[in-house]
Scaffold this motif. Structure first.
Motif, mmCIF file in Angstrom:
data_model
loop_
_atom_site.group_PDB
_atom_site.id
_atom_site.type_symbol
_atom_site.label_atom_id
_atom_site.label_comp_id
_atom_site.label_asym_id
_atom_site.label_seq_id
_atom_site.Cartn_x
_atom_site.Cartn_y
_atom_site.Cartn_z
ATOM 1 N N TYR A 179 0.833 9.757 -1.813
ATOM 2 C CA TYR A 179 0.175 8.936 -2.830
ATOM 3 C C TYR A 179 -1.346 9.020 -2.709
ATOM 4 C CZ TYR A 179 4.834 6.780 -2.824
ATOM 5 O OH TYR A 179 6.186 6.562 -2.868
ATOM 6 N N ILE A 180 -1.834 9.337 -1.499
ATOM 7 C CA ILE A 180 -3.277 9.384 -1.255
ATOM 8 C C ILE A 180 -3.873 10.734 -1.632
ATOM 9 C CG2 ILE A 180 -5.072 9.308 0.546
ATOM 10 C CD1 ILE A 180 -3.261 7.349 2.076
ATOM 11 N N ILE A 186 8.178 11.091 -5.230
ATOM 12 C CA ILE A 186 9.222 10.917 -6.248
ATOM 13 C C ILE A 186 9.352 9.435 -6.592
ATOM 14 C CG2 ILE A 186 11.662 11.206 -6.834
ATOM 15 C CD1 ILE A 186 11.795 13.532 -4.869
ATOM 16 N N PHE A 187 9.698 8.633 -5.573
ATOM 17 C CA PHE A 187 10.036 7.238 -5.788
ATOM 18 C C PHE A 187 8.815 6.335 -5.545
ATOM 19 C CE2 PHE A 187 13.472 9.507 -3.457
ATOM 20 C CZ PHE A 187 14.273 9.797 -4.556
ATOM 21 N N PRO A 188 8.870 5.093 -5.990
ATOM 22 C CA PRO A 188 7.803 4.139 -5.679
ATOM 23 C C PRO A 188 7.712 3.882 -4.169
ATOM 24 C CG PRO A 188 9.135 3.368 -7.529
ATOM 25 C CD PRO A 188 9.853 4.528 -6.937
ATOM 26 N N PRO A 189 6.609 3.308 -3.707
ATOM 27 C CA PRO A 189 6.415 3.138 -2.261
ATOM 28 C C PRO A 189 7.497 2.321 -1.560
ATOM 29 C CG PRO A 189 4.322 2.904 -3.381
ATOM 30 C CD PRO A 189 5.362 3.007 -4.453
ATOM 31 N N VAL A 410 -0.192 0.436 1.997
ATOM 32 C CA VAL A 410 0.369 0.573 0.648
ATOM 33 C C VAL A 410 -0.484 -0.184 -0.365
ATOM 34 C CG1 VAL A 410 2.332 -0.018 -0.823
ATOM 35 C CG2 VAL A 410 2.727 1.032 1.407
ATOM 36 N N ASP A 411 -0.906 -1.388 -0.010
ATOM 37 C CA ASP A 411 -1.755 -2.155 -0.924
ATOM 38 C C ASP A 411 -3.078 -1.437 -1.172
ATOM 39 O OD1 ASP A 411 0.077 -4.273 -1.168
ATOM 40 O OD2 ASP A 411 -0.658 -5.180 0.690
ATOM 41 N N ALA A 412 -3.639 -0.840 -0.121
ATOM 42 C CA ALA A 412 -4.884 -0.088 -0.281
ATOM 43 C C ALA A 412 -4.669 1.149 -1.138
ATOM 44 C CB ALA A 412 -5.437 0.306 1.095
ATOM 45 N N ILE A 413 -3.506 1.793 -0.988
ATOM 46 C CA ILE A 413 -3.170 2.952 -1.823
ATOM 47 C C ILE A 413 -3.103 2.538 -3.288
ATOM 48 C CG2 ILE A 413 -1.278 4.535 -2.423
ATOM 49 C CD1 ILE A 413 -0.697 4.667 0.647
ATOM 50 N N GLU A 414 -2.431 1.419 -3.549
ATOM 51 C CA GLU A 414 -2.308 0.940 -4.927
ATOM 52 C C GLU A 414 -3.671 0.621 -5.532
ATOM 53 O OE1 GLU A 414 0.110 0.947 -6.863
ATOM 54 O OE2 GLU A 414 1.978 0.907 -5.731
ATOM 55 N N ALA A 415 -4.611 0.199 -4.685
ATOM 56 C CA ALA A 415 -5.969 -0.085 -5.160
ATOM 57 C C ALA A 415 -6.832 1.172 -5.239
ATOM 58 C CB ALA A 415 -6.634 -1.109 -4.242
ATOM 59 N N GLY A 416 -6.289 2.309 -4.771
ATOM 60 C CA GLY A 416 -7.024 3.567 -4.836
ATOM 61 C C GLY A 416 -8.102 3.718 -3.781
ATOM 62 N N PHE A 417 -8.070 2.892 -2.727
ATOM 63 C CA PHE A 417 -9.161 2.884 -1.751
ATOM 64 C C PHE A 417 -9.287 4.210 -0.999
ATOM 65 C CE2 PHE A 417 -10.387 2.097 2.746
ATOM 66 C CZ PHE A 417 -11.741 1.871 2.528
ATOM 67 N N GLN A 418 -8.212 4.643 -0.363
ATOM 68 C CA GLN A 418 -8.297 5.861 0.445
ATOM 69 C C GLN A 418 -8.673 7.069 -0.413
ATOM 70 O OE1 GLN A 418 -5.696 3.687 0.360
ATOM 71 N NE2 GLN A 418 -4.569 3.624 2.303
ATOM 72 N N LYS A 419 -8.090 7.137 -1.593
ATOM 73 C CA LYS A 419 -8.361 8.267 -2.483
ATOM 74 C C LYS A 419 -9.841 8.319 -2.859
ATOM 75 C CE LYS A 419 -6.144 10.519 -6.463
ATOM 76 N NZ LYS A 419 -7.243 10.737 -7.404
ATOM 77 N N ARG A 420 -10.414 7.170 -3.178
ATOM 78 C CA ARG A 420 -11.840 7.132 -3.541
ATOM 79 C C ARG A 420 -12.725 7.546 -2.370
ATOM 80 N NH1 ARG A 420 -10.376 2.288 -6.058
ATOM 81 N NH2 ARG A 420 -11.250 1.085 -4.311
ATOM 82 N N GLU A 421 -12.402 7.068 -1.185
ATOM 83 C CA GLU A 421 -13.200 7.394 -0.004
ATOM 84 C C GLU A 421 -13.166 8.900 0.280
ATOM 85 O OE1 GLU A 421 -15.023 5.177 2.279
ATOM 86 O OE2 GLU A 421 -14.913 4.083 0.376
ATOM 87 N N ILE A 422 -11.981 9.484 0.179
ATOM 88 C CA ILE A 422 -11.832 10.922 0.437
ATOM 89 C C ILE A 422 -12.545 11.739 -0.637
ATOM 90 C CG2 ILE A 422 -10.144 12.811 0.523
ATOM 91 C CD1 ILE A 422 -8.198 10.767 1.822
ATOM 92 N N GLU A 423 -12.397 11.345 -1.880
ATOM 93 C CA GLU A 423 -13.060 12.080 -2.961
ATOM 94 C C GLU A 423 -14.576 12.024 -2.823
ATOM 95 O OE1 GLU A 423 -11.418 10.320 -6.444
ATOM 96 O OE2 GLU A 423 -9.619 11.598 -6.431
ATOM 97 N N SER A 424 -15.101 10.911 -2.378
ATOM 98 C CA SER A 424 -16.545 10.791 -2.169
ATOM 99 C C SER A 424 -17.015 11.743 -1.081
ATOM 100 C CB SER A 424 -16.895 9.347 -1.801
ATOM 101 O OG SER A 424 -18.273 9.221 -1.514
ATOM 102 N N ALA A 425 -16.247 11.831 0.016
ATOM 103 C CA ALA A 425 -16.598 12.747 1.097
ATOM 104 C C ALA A 425 -16.504 14.196 0.635
ATOM 105 C CB ALA A 425 -15.680 12.513 2.301
#
Length: 534
Positions: A179-180, A186-189, A410-425
């Motif tokens: 998800y990150i 496939i399935f929800p978290p 999982v809550d952080a994933i749903e908020a897009g936190f990790q994805k945003r941090e990685i994309e910024s780097a």
């Protein structure tokens, strides 16, 4: 002074953001260094998870391989075993990773491309033909349908007289990082975590030597995560897996010794060594202090490493041999338990047989021609590495605290936190390469006017039709009513609380396909749809 990326005018910084000093000395060491280090094989495992590490046996040498049909991949595995590899690592094609059969419309054009196509127990038989499954350790890079592929492997082993108790290997089974950073979910978290916990329980009873999950930072690193982000988000995911297993009624020391991890090794050798040491220390503390683990093995962060595919270049591909060697050194000096070295031509196409053999030879030279295996943790006490270990640990724990503020990974994933941090780097690195601050040899410095020709390995497009024909034959030859009954039993288990792996195994034994099994679970659990916040 030049900075770490080749530009002038500012001090060099580590990939994780901390300043790298030109000179380190005793004042850079913490007062409680002995406590932070421990001895090799003892808490907090900074110096390695085993007392002797490589002095009695080198790391497991794996080569990630899989392409085309099961028969073609089987031939490559036999070549690698003959060349001296000590463990197999299976790459699956995209349809298999997503739980689709090769003859489904959505699979068109992707069959056999980035890995091997596995649709049924028949394909798994071909994949493992002639391989001693009681003596070879097999790692499978598979996530959403990980349980399905493990059960196929177990069924084939049993057909060859090898019980589940004798099987040794790993399934990646790490859905949260999908998800990150990777997208093959496939399935929800929530049901995905249930499937992971069911796999933990099943393997404890049926395949006790199997590593039930390889919690992966590699793919996040490939997406652009810094070393600190890589271990922070990986260990935060690990915390969620532990909580899911505890919520399912398992005791921490019943499953934690079989948890394993998967990290990248970059060319920034010193920081990578520090990263691995910091990750061991953080995980040991978490397992003891937060989860109350009593078994020392529950506190051991055992991990597989792969050299950094994202750092390979299509320009002057032979230079990748040098990069891979440096990356492999970082993994070994960091205390990895197993290692895959990328082939120099992977930035262009699937590796040729010669390139794969050279990648393996890289590990063999390090293990047998150097003195790396003569002593445990040779960097222990190094002013620079100990200071960097503390820096990475501090940055990673700060990031983990930010994840925890959301409630869970999982809550952080749903908020897009990790994805945003990685994309910024990742964006920052791309800018540094574009403006020349970060040197990439052969790309933005020391480039050639003309590249030498290279003939890549190509996958035969006829494979898709061949797989479809095999599936048609399978469906004609099996007991269709028995398959329907088995899939109905799987749906019933998924709707309730029973462990889904037992009815799943019987469906696969009846020759249900990977796609049919995954569709049965889709019927109950649905598909994951990312939120607009991503």
């Amino acid at each position: 002074m030049k900075d770490g990326t080749g530009g002038a005018g500012r001090g060099r910084r580590g990939e994780s953001g901390f300043p790298i000093k030109p000179v380190y000395d005793a004042t850079d060491l913490p007062d409680d260094l002995d406590k932070r280090l421990g001895r090799p094989g003892e808490y907090p495992y900074t110096r390695g998870v085993y007392p002797t590490m490589y002095t009695t046996r080198p790391w497991t040498m794996r080569q990630y391989a899989g392409f085309g049909t099961a028969a073609e991949s089987n031939a490559r595995y036999h070549q690698l075993l003959a060349a001296g590899t000590t463990g197999l690592s299976v790459a699956f094609d995209l349809p298999t990773q997503m739980g689709y059969d090769s003859d489904e419309p959505i699979a068109h054009g992707e069959v056999g491309k980035v890995g091997v196509a596995i649709d049924s127990v028949d394909d798994m038989r071909r994949l493992m033909a002639g391989i001693p499954l009681d003596r070879v350790s097999t790692s499978m890079t598979i996530n959403a349908p990980a349980a399905v592929l493990l059960l196929l492997y177990q069924l084939v082993a049993e057909e060859n007289g090898v019980p589940g108790s004798a099987l040794n290997g790993t399934i990646q089974n790490d859905i949260l990082k999908e998800y990150i950073a990777r997208g093959t979910y496939i399935f929800p978290p929530k049901p995905s975590l249930r499937l992971v916990a069911d796999t933990f329980a099943y393997c404890r009873a049926e395949v006790p030597r199997w590593n039930t999950i390889s919690i992966s930072g590699y793919h996040m690193a490939e997406a652009g995560a810094t070393p600190a982000q890589e271990i922070a988000f990986t260990l935060a995911n690990g915390v969620d897996y532990v909580r899911a297993a505890l919520a399912a009624g398992l005791k921490v020391d019943d499953f934690a010794p079989r948890l394993s991890f998967f990290f990248v090794a970059r060319t920034t050798l010193l920081e990578e060594v520090a990263k691995f040491r910091a990750a061991r220390r953080i995980w040991a503390r978490l397992m003891r202090e937060e989860f109350g683990a009593q078994d020392p093995k529950s506190c051991m962060l055992r991990f597989h490493t792969q050299t950094a595919g994202v750092q390979l270049t299509a320009q002057q591909p032979e230079v990748n041999l040098v990069r891979v060697t440096v990356q492999a050194l970082a993994a070994v000096l960091g205390g990895t338990q197993s290692l895959h070295t990328n082939s120099y031509d992977e930035a262009i196409a699937l590796p040729t047989e010669k390139a794969a053999r050279l990648a393996l030879r890289t590990q063999q030279v390090l293990a047998h021609e150097t003195d790396l295996t003569a002593t445990v943790d040779p960097f222990a006490g190094s002013y620079a590495v100990e200071a960097m270990t503390d820096e990475v640990e501090s940055a990673a724990t700060s990031l983990m605290a930010r994840v925890a503020e959301f409630g869970s990974a999982v809550d952080a994933i749903e908020a897009g936190f990790q994805k945003r941090e990685i994309e910024s780097a990742a964006y920052r690195v791309a800018q540094e390469i574009d403006n020349g601050e970060r040197v990439v040899v052969g790309v933005n410095k020391f480039a050639l006017d003309a590249e030498e020709p290279y003939e890549p390995l190509r996958v035969d497009p006829a494979i898709e039709a061949e797989q479809a024909a095999r599936l048609a034959e399978l469906r004609r030859g099996r007991d269709a009513a028995a398959v329907r009954r088995a899939l109905d039993q799987l749906r019933a288990a998924a709707e309730g609380t029973d462990n889904v792996l037992y009815p799943m195994r019987e469906a696969l034994r009846a020759r249900a396909t990977v796609g049919e099994v995954c569709h049965a679970l889709r019927d109950v659990w649905g598909l994951y749809q990312p939120s607009d916040r991503f």
